[in-house]
Design a protein around this motif. Structure first.
Motif, PDB file in Angstrom:
ATOM      1  N   ALA A 158       0.825  -1.210   0.000  1.00 52.92           N
ATOM      2  CA  ALA A 158       0.000   0.000   0.000  1.00 52.92           C
ATOM      3  C   ALA A 158       0.856   1.255   0.000  1.00 52.92           C
ATOM      4  N   ILE A 159       1.969   1.247   0.712  1.00 57.93           N
ATOM      5  CA  ILE A 159       2.866   2.414   0.721  1.00 57.93           C
ATOM      6  C   ILE A 159       3.531   2.554  -0.638  1.00 57.93           C
ATOM      7  N   GLY A 160       3.981   1.428  -1.192  1.00 59.62           N
ATOM      8  CA  GLY A 160       4.640   1.459  -2.505  1.00 59.62           C
ATOM      9  C   GLY A 160       3.740   1.933  -3.618  1.00 59.62           C
ATOM     10  N   SER A 161       2.456   1.586  -3.555  1.00 61.84           N
ATOM     11  CA  SER A 161       1.504   2.001  -4.597  1.00 61.84           C
ATOM     12  C   SER A 161       0.975   3.400  -4.381  1.00 61.84           C
ATOM     13  N   GLY A 162       1.286   4.018  -3.247  1.00 62.48           N
ATOM     14  CA  GLY A 162       0.802   5.362  -2.962  1.00 62.48           C
ATOM     15  C   GLY A 162      -0.579   5.372  -2.328  1.00 62.48           C
ATOM     16  N   GLU A 163      -1.153   4.202  -2.092  1.00 59.17           N
ATOM     17  CA  GLU A 163      -2.478   4.106  -1.471  1.00 59.17           C
ATOM     18  C   GLU A 163      -2.446   4.573  -0.015  1.00 59.17           C
ATOM     19  N   ARG A 164      -1.309   4.398   0.607  1.00 59.00           N
ATOM     20  CA  ARG A 164      -1.140   4.786   2.009  1.00 59.00           C
ATOM     21  C   ARG A 164       0.135   5.594   2.145  1.00 59.00           C
TER      22      ARG A 164
END
Length: 168
Positions: A158-164
């Motif tokens: 989620a951090i890598g995808s920018g979601e979080r």
């Protein structure tokens, strides 16, 4: 006891007793094997401004982990298996973090008693702490309230995808 008398005053009284038991264990640790208790040492421990603050400000469950932890240290230093068992069980009843606190004491004890001798006290403490961890992690809370996440891979994704965001 709270089931018998469900009043906040009882909890505060138990907290004050917990702080007193912590002071007694601290005194025992401070005197070591000499068992000489000077008036100055007793005054330093029991007249510390920290004691009334811990005992009376408000109800803090973390205070209940202190006496058991210090009595475990006394048991480790004095090589008393039964005291280690009772104090560790009391500590485990106080907080979810207790197994980690108890396990962290074992290296200190091994170093403190590195000249040989029986390892029954450390073994007993390790078994009780691991049992407490198993009960906490598998049966009760799952330790969710002291972990940052149950799904580390999902959080990293989620951090890598920018979601979080990385920092909240």
């Amino acid at each position: 006891l709270y089931w018998l008398l469900p009043r906040i005053e009882l909890l505060l009284a138990l907290q004050a007793l917990s702080v007193a038991a912590t002071g007694w264990a601290a005194l025992r640790l401070a005197t070591g094997k000499a068992r000489e208790r000077s008036a100055v040492l007793i005054g330093v421990i029991f007249l510390s401004p920290l004691f009334p603050v811990l005992a009376t400000v408000d109800l803090r469950p973390l205070v209940f982990i202190l006496p058991g932890s210090l009595w475990v240290m006394v048991a480790l230093r004095e090589r008393r298996v039964f005291l280690a068992l009772v104090a560790a069980l009391f500590t485990l009843s106080a907080r979810e973090e207790a197994p980690y606190v108890l396990l962290a004491m074992i290296p200190w004890s091994l170093w403190e008693n590195r000249n040989g001798g029986s390892r029954w006290v450390e073994g007993t403490l390790a078994l009780v702490a691991m049992g407490g961890w198993i009960c906490m992690d598998w049966w009760w809370s799952g330790a969710d309230n002291i972990r940052t996440t149950m799904n580390l891979d999902g959080v990293v994704t989620a951090i890598g995808s920018g979601e979080r965001p990385l920092f909240r």
